[in-house]
Design an enzyme around this catalytic site. Structure first.
Site, PDB file in Angstrom:
ATOM      1  N   GLU A 167       0.805  -1.221   0.000  1.00 15.87           N
ATOM      2  CA  GLU A 167       0.000   0.000   0.000  1.00 15.87           C
ATOM      3  C   GLU A 167       0.845   1.283   0.000  1.00 15.87           C
ATOM      4  O   GLU A 167       0.812   2.060   0.971  1.00 15.87           O
ATOM      5  CB  GLU A 167      -0.968  -0.010   1.194  1.00 15.87           C
ATOM      6  CG  GLU A 167      -1.903  -1.210   1.187  1.00 15.87           C
ATOM      7  CD  GLU A 167      -2.866  -1.245   2.375  1.00 15.87           C
ATOM      8  OE1 GLU A 167      -2.849  -0.319   3.191  1.00 15.87           O
ATOM      9  OE2 GLU A 167      -3.639  -2.212   2.474  1.00 15.87           O
ATOM     10  N   GLU A 353      -4.970  -8.895   0.576  1.00 16.08           N
ATOM     11  CA  GLU A 353      -5.608  -8.596   1.872  1.00 16.08           C
ATOM     12  C   GLU A 353      -7.110  -8.444   1.670  1.00 16.08           C
ATOM     13  O   GLU A 353      -7.542  -7.797   0.705  1.00 16.08           O
ATOM     14  CB  GLU A 353      -5.103  -7.277   2.485  1.00 16.08           C
ATOM     15  CG  GLU A 353      -3.725  -7.332   3.058  1.00 16.08           C
ATOM     16  CD  GLU A 353      -3.305  -6.015   3.732  1.00 16.08           C
ATOM     17  OE1 GLU A 353      -4.174  -5.221   4.156  1.00 16.08           O
ATOM     18  OE2 GLU A 353      -2.088  -5.794   3.819  1.00 16.08           O
TER      19      GLU A 353
END
Ligand code: IFM
Length: 448
Positions: A167, A353
């Site tokens: 991220e 995720e």
């Protein structure tokens, strides 16, 4: 819901964690300090003054954790390597005991038939690098590539699947623009540079990984992506949604997967740093073997001139389900993944995720009945199945998270785990969702 061998053979069923969120042992065996160690010590930054000093104590309990993973039947485990544990100053001397920790972990996973998926960076930058400019300078990108090569030389003979960054949007925008994440800076120019040097470091690291272990490494990146929807049908809201999509999604997807920049966003942001945009795109777009998608929710926005740069404010639609942090919107997983396949066509997509935080606790009989997590996972796995059926190359799905852990600025209030962790005693209890996921894996399909 159907219970059958619905997923292709070889489909990856995994769970994810990250170093700072679970390891603890922040000052043991020669580990250096990271920006999160310092950030947590600044008053008011983290709820209840919490930190990852102890976290889930995985550094000491890793064998027990690997055994639990085997009990669930995971065939893959995604963890992150703590850069300051391996190279305490970020560059220079390698800390043998730190590297040995991951070496032992990889061996233990493989013994249980669990494929290791190391992530090289999940936000824990060594402090000395931060002091020299952190992600706003090219030296950090080069140091990252060196670090990637060092870790791969140690464990790349056995760990074949690598994720460079987790991220980068959160690192760059949360850390350098909004400042609510470490290192807590609020500077739009620094944020744009951080986007650039994080992406550059990704490309350099992919090359370094392949150079360290020629012919064996599969490399990718884990991007947090959301579909962005306008709150109403007005042209102003539509523009706000398009620009939010640009900053959240295309600013990362375009350079990595197409070697280009999103023109509308560059036009908007060029004045912050006129030179950075067209640089290094050939390195950033170094071909990758898979694109990792971290998906939790969608983003809904309306036009709001009071908001900086893109003039978009979040909206939380009434009547929908929410978790402690976000709206629950399973269709968004289908929407964004299908779009990435359509617009960018990466060879392989992994859901790196997906998960939910809901208040859960140990019941009178020692069980954790986390029905809402089971429902959330079931709904999202059903979308993954639909993607696979529709020919989108999704090769795996990782639940966030294997363990309850330190949820950054929320401290320990948010529990995302398939496994409950008692933070006083360290005791682990597999939640009902963990047992349910074990059934899913066993059936290689959707459990009832
Ligand atoms: O805990 C985080 C993780 O570190 C990155 N992705 C989102 C998770 C839940 O907020």
């Amino acid at each position: 819901m159907k219970s059958s061998t619905a997923f292709p053979r070889g489909f990856i069923w995994g769970a994810s964690t990250s170093a700072y969120q679970i390891e603890g042992a922040w000052n043991e065996d020669g580990r250096g300090r990271s920006i999160w160690d310092d950030f947590c010590r600044q008053p008011g930054r983290v709820r209840d003054g919490a930190s990852g000093d102890m976290a889930a104590d995985h550094y000491h309990r890793w064998r027990e954790d690997v055994n639990l993973m085997a009990q669930v039947g995971l065939n893959a485990y995604r963890f992150s390597v703590a850069w300051p544990r391996v190279i305490p100053a970020g560059t220079g001397a390698v800390n043998g005991p730190g590297l040995d920790f991951y070496d032992r972990l990889v061996d233990a996973l493989l013994e249980k038939g669990i494929t290791p998926f190391p992530t090289l960076y999940h936000w824990d930058l060594p402090v000395p690098l931060h002091e020299r400019g952190g992600w706003t300078v090219p030296d950090t990108a080069r140091a990252f590539a060196d670090y990637a090569g060092i870790v791969a030389s140690k464990i790349g003979d056995r760990a074949r699947h690598w994720i460079t960054h987790n991220e980068p949007f959160i690192m760059a925008l949360g850390g350098y623009f909004m400042g609510q994440m470490a290192p807590g800076i609020q500077d739009p120019v620094a944020a744009m540079r951080a986007v650039h040097y994080l992406l550059l470091s990704h490309g350099l690291a992919v090359r370094a990984l392949r150079q360290a272990c020629p012919g064996v490494i599969e490399a990718g990146i884990a991007l947090n992506v959301n579909p962005v929807h306008p709150a109403t049908g007005s042209p102003e809201d539509a523009r706000a949604a398009r620009l939010m999509d640009g900053v959240l999604n295309r600013l990362f997807l375009d350079p990595v997967l197409k070697g280009s920049q999103p023109a509308d966003i560059v036009e908007l942001l060029r004045s912050l740093d006129p030179d950075i945009w067209e640089r290094d795109l050939d390195v950033i777009a170094e071909p990758i073997d898979f694109c990792g998608i971290n998906y939790y929710t969608r983003t809904v926005v309306r036009h709001d001139p009071a908001m900086p740069v893109i003039e978009a404010a979040p909206v939380y639609p009434e009547g929908n389900d929410y978790s402690q942090m976000w709206e629950i919107y399973p269709d968004g997983l289908y929407e964004i993944t299908a779009r990435i396949h359509r617009d960018y066509a990466p060879a392989n997509i992994l859901i790196t995720e997906n998960g939910i935080c809901v208040p859960d606790g140990i019941d009178f009989d020692g069980r954790v009945r986390d029905y809402r997590r089971i429902t959330y996972l079931k709904e999202h796995i059903a979308r993954v199945k639909r993607l696979v059926d529709d020919g989108v190359p999704v090769g795996g799905y990782f639940v966030w998270s294997f363990l309850d852990n330190f949820e950054w600025t929320y401290g320990y209030d948010m529990r995302f785990g398939l496994t409950h962790v008692n933070y006083s005693t360290g005791e682990r209890v597999l939640k009902d969702s963990g047992r349910w996921f074990a059934n899913v894996i066993r059936a290689t399909g959707l459990a009832d």
